[in-house]
Design an enzyme around this catalytic site. Structure first.
Site, PDB file in Angstrom:
ATOM      1  CB  CYS A 189      -1.069  -0.065   1.256  1.00 15.79           C
ATOM      2  SG  CYS A 189      -0.179  -0.436   2.773  1.00 15.79           S
ATOM      3  CG  HIS A 301      -0.523   4.513   3.946  1.00 17.81           C
ATOM      4  ND1 HIS A 301      -0.871   4.360   5.081  1.00 17.81           N
ATOM      5  CD2 HIS A 301      -0.138   3.347   3.730  1.00 17.81           C
ATOM      6  CE1 HIS A 301      -1.211   2.936   5.448  1.00 17.81           C
ATOM      7  NE2 HIS A 301      -0.380   2.303   4.343  1.00 17.81           N
TER       8      HIS A 301
END
Length: 412
Positions: A189, A301
């Site tokens: 990710c 993120h």
């Protein structure tokens, strides 16, 4: 042996029967929420551990998504919003994902599926995914087990769908050779989020020589139950096991190309195809240094990136902003329904993007956001990038990869 995918695009399908492995886990749940309203894909089967097998999905899962489980359908509305699939096609058009009976994770129990998504944990994914490929079932995996395999593509759909061209070689080298089965993986990710703007900049300005990336990763990236509250609340954990190494080598495989091997051949003596790890075609070897941190944010993120171009003089910050803003991946022009309307959203504000405000901003998390593009006094350019780690960083990537494969005729 041919290593090329047929280039013609087929018409959007009316229905494609799909399965989900690891359906009770966090990634599996995300797959189900996305597939339940997909225009082509119909959830045909859900698989999980032996303790869940034979139970209704609603009874087996500890549901952690914001969308209520009871309202999720099975997907598959055809090529338009008004073209519903008949109940005879679906077995139960009024059926809900919650009422499907959970199966075991064996190919025999998914034999009616045309492709399968894997949200399995890495500790069990390897043998299970291998068995599905051997059973001639195309598999799109979110697990890490086959990312390093020299014949398995590691695909970020907004960046390198051309790597699907390695699949015929993967199939031919299997014993016995496969006609339909293959494994495609999506990236970690944190890698996925920042490699998208890197790809846009390489497309506009040529090779990148060096990258420094510091991540601030959401707790949802650790899965459920994730990081203990006493470790993360009011705190930052400056270590995520294995994460820095993943970013550093995955970037090379994703941004690199495919070339002829110098020392490996097939049974006919032809060179095997290999991933060049960003070192072929006169490009400089790309050096990546990553530092990874877990922060008390639920989703999203954030990554601080500094980079140096091979080109001298390098592009200006304004040129970089413009190149990022106009970046248009192949999947958008092809018509993949889960692709973002805009791949990269560029912010001019000095304090954006932010996870709380912007993580879902680009097509429900299918794109990324970039801000604070400015000159770097050590390298050339620096910026921040925000991505939705549970969408484009996980299930959404696998789904777009599958859409691409269907449109290109890689999945029949």
């Amino acid at each position: 042996m041919s290593s090329k995918i047929t280039p013609n695009t087929v018409s959007p399908p009316k229905k494609v029967r799909v399965g989900v492995l690891g359906a009770t886990g966090t990634v599996g749940q995300r797959f189900i929420t996305l597939l339940s309203e997909h225009p082509w894909f119909i959830i045909e089967a859900l698989g999980a551990s032996e303790r869940s097998k034979g139970r209704k999905y609603r009874e087996a899962v500890k549901w952690k998504q914001t969308i209520p489980l009871g309202g999720l359908g099975l997907g598959g509305v055809g090529t338009s919003e008004t073209e519903k699939i008949s109940s005879s096609d679906l077995r139960s058009d009024e059926g809900r994902a919650a009422d499907l009976i959970v199966k075991g994770c064996t190919p025999e129990e998914f034999k009616t599926c045309q492709l399968v998504f894997s949200g399995l944990d890495a500790d069990v994914a390897g043998d299970i995914e291998y068995a599905f490929r051997a059973a001639n079932i195309p598999l799109f995996s979110n697990a890490k087990n086959y990312r390093r395999d020299p014949h398995v593509p590691l695909i970020v759909p907004l960046v390198n769908p051309s790597h699907f061209s390695i699949i015929p070689q993967q199939q031919s080298l299997h014993s016995p050779p496969l006609s339909k089965g293959f494994i495609v993986t999506n990236a970690n990710c944190s890698t996925t989020g920042y490699v998208i703007p890197l790809a846009a900049l390489e497309k506009a300005f040529g090779p990148i020589e060096s990258v420094l990336v510091t991540t601030m990763q959401a707790i949802s990236g650790a899965g459920y139950p994730g990081v203990p509250s006493l470790d993360i609340l009011g705190n930052v954990v400056p270590y995520i096991g294995g994460e820095e190494e993943k970013i550093e080598w995955e970037t090379l495989k994703i941004l690199g190309g495919i070339t002829d091997s110098e020392n490996e051949t097939d049974k006919n003596g032809a060179p095997l195809k290999t991933f060049d790890m960003h070192q072929a075609g006169g490009r400089p070897a790309l050096r990546v240094s990553a530092s990874c941190n877990r922060v008390p944010v639920v989703d999203g993120h954030m990554e601080c990136v500094s980079l140096r171009f091979h080109r001298r003089p390098p592009p200006s910050p304004q040129q970089v902003r413009e190149a990022l803003s106009v970046f248009t991946p192949e999947i958008q022009s092809l018509g993949c329904p889960s692709s973002p309307r805009k791949a990269i959203e560029v912010f001019e504000e000095p304090d954006r993007p932010q996870p709380r405000l912007d993580v879902k901003g680009t097509h429900n998390g299918a794109g990324v956001s970039v801000g604070r593009v400015r000159q770097c006094q050590v390298l050339d350019i620096k910026f921040v990038v925000l991505s939705d780690n549970v969408s484009i960083g996980a299930a959404t990537s696998s789904i777009i990869n599958a859409e691409y494969a269907v449109l290109k005729g890689i999945v029949s």
